[in-house]
Every structure is written in C-alpha cells, then in structure tokens.
Design a protein around this motif. Sequence first.
Motif, mmCIF file in Angstrom:
data_model
loop_
_atom_site.group_PDB
_atom_site.id
_atom_site.type_symbol
_atom_site.label_atom_id
_atom_site.label_comp_id
_atom_site.label_asym_id
_atom_site.label_seq_id
_atom_site.Cartn_x
_atom_site.Cartn_y
_atom_site.Cartn_z
ATOM 1 N N PRO A 118 -35.319 13.113 60.115
ATOM 2 C CA PRO A 118 -34.960 11.945 60.918
ATOM 3 C C PRO A 118 -34.226 12.329 62.186
ATOM 4 C CG PRO A 118 -34.464 11.577 58.591
ATOM 5 C CD PRO A 118 -34.844 13.006 58.724
ATOM 6 N N ILE A 119 -33.396 13.380 62.094
ATOM 7 C CA ILE A 119 -32.645 13.770 63.294
ATOM 8 C C ILE A 119 -33.599 14.157 64.398
ATOM 9 C CG2 ILE A 119 -31.059 15.475 64.239
ATOM 10 C CD1 ILE A 119 -29.680 15.614 61.561
ATOM 11 N N LEU A 120 -34.641 14.931 64.046
ATOM 12 C CA LEU A 120 -35.548 15.428 65.072
ATOM 13 C C LEU A 120 -36.454 14.336 65.602
ATOM 14 C CD1 LEU A 120 -36.487 18.892 63.570
ATOM 15 C CD2 LEU A 120 -34.790 18.339 65.293
ATOM 16 N N ILE A 121 -36.943 13.463 64.697
ATOM 17 C CA ILE A 121 -37.787 12.372 65.168
ATOM 18 C C ILE A 121 -36.983 11.467 66.081
ATOM 19 C CG2 ILE A 121 -39.039 10.315 64.444
ATOM 20 C CD1 ILE A 121 -39.826 11.835 61.909
ATOM 21 N N ALA A 122 -35.742 11.201 65.687
ATOM 22 C CA ALA A 122 -34.897 10.371 66.535
ATOM 23 C C ALA A 122 -34.636 11.056 67.854
ATOM 24 C CB ALA A 122 -33.567 10.096 65.825
ATOM 25 N N GLY A 123 -34.709 12.394 67.846
ATOM 26 C CA GLY A 123 -34.419 13.141 69.062
ATOM 27 C C GLY A 123 -35.313 12.758 70.207
ATOM 28 N N THR A 124 -36.511 12.281 69.936
ATOM 29 C CA THR A 124 -37.412 11.924 71.017
ATOM 30 C C THR A 124 -36.962 10.668 71.738
ATOM 31 O OG1 THR A 124 -39.213 12.920 69.777
ATOM 32 C CG2 THR A 124 -39.840 11.414 71.539
ATOM 33 N N GLY A 125 -36.203 9.848 71.038
ATOM 34 C CA GLY A 125 -35.784 8.621 71.696
ATOM 35 C C GLY A 125 -34.298 8.398 71.619
ATOM 36 N N MET A 126 -33.760 8.349 70.368
ATOM 37 C CA MET A 126 -32.377 7.952 70.171
ATOM 38 C C MET A 126 -31.389 8.941 70.753
ATOM 39 S SD MET A 126 -32.739 6.624 66.258
ATOM 40 C CE MET A 126 -30.956 6.489 66.050
ATOM 41 N N MET A 127 -31.771 10.229 70.833
ATOM 42 C CA MET A 127 -30.829 11.225 71.331
ATOM 43 C C MET A 127 -30.580 11.109 72.820
ATOM 44 S SD MET A 127 -31.733 14.791 69.497
ATOM 45 C CE MET A 127 -31.515 15.069 67.757
ATOM 46 N N LEU A 128 -31.477 10.477 73.528
ATOM 47 C CA LEU A 128 -31.440 10.546 74.978
ATOM 48 C C LEU A 128 -30.160 9.994 75.569
ATOM 49 C CD1 LEU A 128 -35.141 9.621 75.751
ATOM 50 C CD2 LEU A 128 -34.082 11.863 75.505
ATOM 51 N N ALA A 129 -29.682 8.882 75.055
ATOM 52 C CA ALA A 129 -28.487 8.294 75.631
ATOM 53 C C ALA A 129 -27.280 9.202 75.453
ATOM 54 C CB ALA A 129 -28.218 6.932 74.997
ATOM 55 N N SER A 130 -27.113 9.727 74.223
ATOM 56 C CA SER A 130 -25.957 10.589 73.989
ATOM 57 C C SER A 130 -26.068 11.867 74.793
ATOM 58 C CB SER A 130 -25.833 10.927 72.502
ATOM 59 O OG SER A 130 -26.963 11.628 72.052
ATOM 60 N N SER A 131 -27.289 12.389 74.950
ATOM 61 C CA SER A 131 -27.476 13.603 75.721
ATOM 62 C C SER A 131 -27.102 13.387 77.167
ATOM 63 C CB SER A 131 -28.935 14.065 75.634
ATOM 64 O OG SER A 131 -29.263 14.391 74.317
ATOM 65 N N ASN B 233 -32.552 17.064 74.020
ATOM 66 C CA ASN B 233 -33.863 16.524 74.369
ATOM 67 C C ASN B 233 -33.693 15.466 75.462
ATOM 68 O OD1 ASN B 233 -36.632 16.383 74.135
ATOM 69 N ND2 ASN B 233 -36.565 14.758 72.594
ATOM 70 N N LEU B 234 -33.521 15.937 76.674
ATOM 71 C CA LEU B 234 -33.139 15.067 77.786
ATOM 72 C C LEU B 234 -34.316 14.251 78.317
ATOM 73 C CD1 LEU B 234 -30.845 17.517 79.795
ATOM 74 C CD2 LEU B 234 -30.181 15.819 78.082
ATOM 75 N N GLY B 235 -34.062 13.006 78.595
ATOM 76 C CA GLY B 235 -35.083 12.131 79.170
ATOM 77 C C GLY B 235 -35.006 12.077 80.679
ATOM 78 N N TYR B 236 -34.375 13.051 81.279
ATOM 79 C CA TYR B 236 -34.236 13.110 82.733
ATOM 80 C C TYR B 236 -34.079 14.573 83.133
ATOM 81 C CZ TYR B 236 -29.365 13.869 81.529
ATOM 82 O OH TYR B 236 -28.223 14.376 80.984
ATOM 83 N N GLY B 237 -34.089 14.807 84.452
ATOM 84 C CA GLY B 237 -33.901 16.157 84.960
ATOM 85 C C GLY B 237 -34.263 16.210 86.426
ATOM 86 N N ASP B 238 -34.321 17.407 86.968
ATOM 87 C CA ASP B 238 -34.694 17.586 88.369
ATOM 88 C C ASP B 238 -36.129 17.123 88.582
ATOM 89 O OD1 ASP B 238 -34.482 18.593 91.070
ATOM 90 O OD2 ASP B 238 -35.731 20.273 90.415
ATOM 91 N N GLY C 97 -36.992 16.921 78.647
ATOM 92 C CA GLY C 97 -37.004 17.569 77.356
ATOM 93 C C GLY C 97 -36.148 18.818 77.238
ATOM 94 N N LEU C 98 -36.350 19.527 76.135
ATOM 95 C CA LEU C 98 -35.566 20.717 75.814
ATOM 96 C C LEU C 98 -35.688 21.804 76.870
ATOM 97 C CD1 LEU C 98 -36.340 21.164 72.002
ATOM 98 C CD2 LEU C 98 -34.171 20.439 73.022
ATOM 99 N N PHE C 99 -36.890 21.981 77.400
ATOM 100 C CA PHE C 99 -37.145 23.061 78.343
ATOM 101 C C PHE C 99 -37.283 22.550 79.774
ATOM 102 C CE2 PHE C 99 -38.641 24.427 74.197
ATOM 103 C CZ PHE C 99 -38.117 25.704 74.089
ATOM 104 N N GLN C 100 -37.031 21.258 79.972
ATOM 105 C CA GLN C 100 -37.155 20.652 81.297
ATOM 106 C C GLN C 100 -38.538 20.932 81.904
ATOM 107 O OE1 GLN C 100 -34.329 18.649 83.211
ATOM 108 N NE2 GLN C 100 -34.695 18.293 81.035
#
Length: 370
Positions: free
Chosen positions: A15-28, A113-118, A123-126
Amino acid sequence: MKGLAAVIGVVFLSPILIAGTGMMLASSADAVQSSGSLNNCLTDIDSDKVAEQVTKLLDGASGKDVHVDGLDLPAEQIPNAATIVAAGLSLDVPRKGQIIALATAMQESRLRNLGYGDRDSLGLFQQRPSQGWGSAQQILDPVYASEQFYEHLLKVDGWQQMTVTQAAQAVQKSGLPDAYAQWENLATALQGAIVKTFPGARDDADMNQGEETTGCAPGQDGSGFGHIPEGSLPSGYSIPKDADPKARKAIAWAMQQLGTLYQWGGSCTNAHGPDPMGRCDCSSLMQQAYAHAGITLTRTTYTQVNEGKAVSLAHLRPGDLIFSRGSAVRPEHVGMYMGEGLVIEAPRTTKPVRITPIKDWDVLAARRVL
C-alpha cells in the motif's frame, strides 16, 4: 528465484508504494523544500545501523521510530529505495547498478516520488515525458521509473567500469554532473540492507570485500601542494605508510623516472638512457613500474583498463591506475594514483614524466591491479 519474485511482488504491491504514485506527492512537495542538499559527503555511514533501521521499517515499524542519516522521511524514502533494489534484482542488474540507481534517485528526488520538477521532470528519477521516458502517469509509477533507469544504464558502454557519479550522469545528463557522488556511501548501505530482506536474492557484495569507504572523492585533491614544477617531486609528499607494499614499490620506481621525456611507443626500460625508445609513454610507465613490483601488466592503455578490478574514485588507494581521455571502455591515457590526491604520469610528446593533482584529471575509470 520464485521466493525472490514473491517478495518483489509484495514490495511492488504494498500500500505504501501504490499510494506513492498519488498520496505521497503532497508530503513530498513540502518535505523536499526543507531537505536541501548535503554540503559534505555522507562519509560516516554505519552500515549495520542502516540495516537495522531499514529492516525495522520494512517489517512494519512506524517511520517515527526509524532514523537513518541522510533520510528526512524514511517511511517514504526506504520503501522507494526497496522498489529500486527489487526492480534491479528482477532484471538481474548487478549490485553496482542498483547502487547507481539509488544514488541517482537520492540526488534527483531525495527518494521521493515527486509530482513536479524542473520543466516537466517527474518521479523518483525526475524523468521527463518530453524526453521519451514515458507518460507522466508511467513515470510516477516507481516500478516503471526504476526499470526505465536500468534500461538506459545498461545501454551505457562500460558503465560498470565508471564511477557511480559518471554512470549516473551518463544516464541523467544533469546540469550538476558531480552531485551524485555525495550519495554513494548511503546508497551502498541502503542496497546492502535492503537486499538482505529479499529471501533468495543473490547479493554480489562479496566482490567488494575488504574495500573501505573513504568518502565521495579521494581525501585530498592534490591542490594543497600548490604548483608542482614538471618533473619534480612535490615538497612534503611521501608514499602513504599504509599503501600496499607492492604499490609502494611501483610508485617509488615510477618516481625515479620523473623528468624523463615522454616517448610514444617507448618501452620505459631505460628512460634515462640515450635511446628515445627506452623512454616511457603512459602505459609503459605503468607496466614497468609494476613489473619492478612483481606484477605483470599488459602493454597498452586499451588493455590495462581491463586489468585487475574496477574501483570508484571514492575508494582509490595508492597504486590504482586511473584513466582519462577517450571513453571508459577505450581510454587514451593512464596514470598511477600516489595517494594524497596526486597522480604520476607520462603525459604526452615534449612533456616529461610528472606528478599532477587528481583535480586536473577527468577520470573515466579506475582499476586496482593488486
């Protein structure tokens, strides 16, 4: 491998990893603002402690009870690291490749697992959709992103002979090409800790037994010696006392050739004599120096780059051969690391055998021949 596949499946579907695609983004997004970057290398990594903390979290402990130097949000970062390692294991990527991937993700996203970047980096590897890495949805899947990184890494000629930062840069083409090195020690500790949690997984760490960690670059870059006149021994230098005895002999013999002129194709068997062909070129200096220490090397730079075993700049020891110019698989120049950030070399026509600081080298590969 069935046991490994089952464990990898659990990691991928947690669940942690599946949530990582969406739910993690705000905290990240909030957390990365405060994480910054390390000004110094993480050199003081306690691998046993990292393993204890990683195992504790992957066994279900609260992130509040887990502390790993360099990780601000271990409850988020360690599962992502586990996904990267699991993807590497499932693709039969060697240990070094997994470490490169972890160091890359540490630098690019701090393992979030970032939903933003340059620009459109995600993601993890931008990775960027506009650069052919996949759709935004795909890149935000940690498994897909990890597999894509490995796919690109395995296409890099000679990546296993490169340093971690060189291999990462070959894939990422970052504007900060040297930044990956600062994460190598932590990435190494994480990989070792995580792989042990996968029953049946083969870890090739034994290939690196006895190799101590010295940081993300040699302890010194040679700049402390100031200007070194060509062909002379820097004031204050002495061969490190802890150098391998055979390396000491090789370095000492090479220093005896200081000031003799370079000769392309020269045998280096009588560098001080009247016959130009008895002088040294870069690879014959290495060959003859080690011959006087009882070690046989092949003759050319192109073959010496395959001698012994690969080492990273983080683990250089006196006597290691370092290579530059050309490419990692076909370098055009070789020198010998002397410790204290110095390299002895036969540079090129009209130049003498000399000692230069390693900071002046664009190192493509390093080999330990002892």
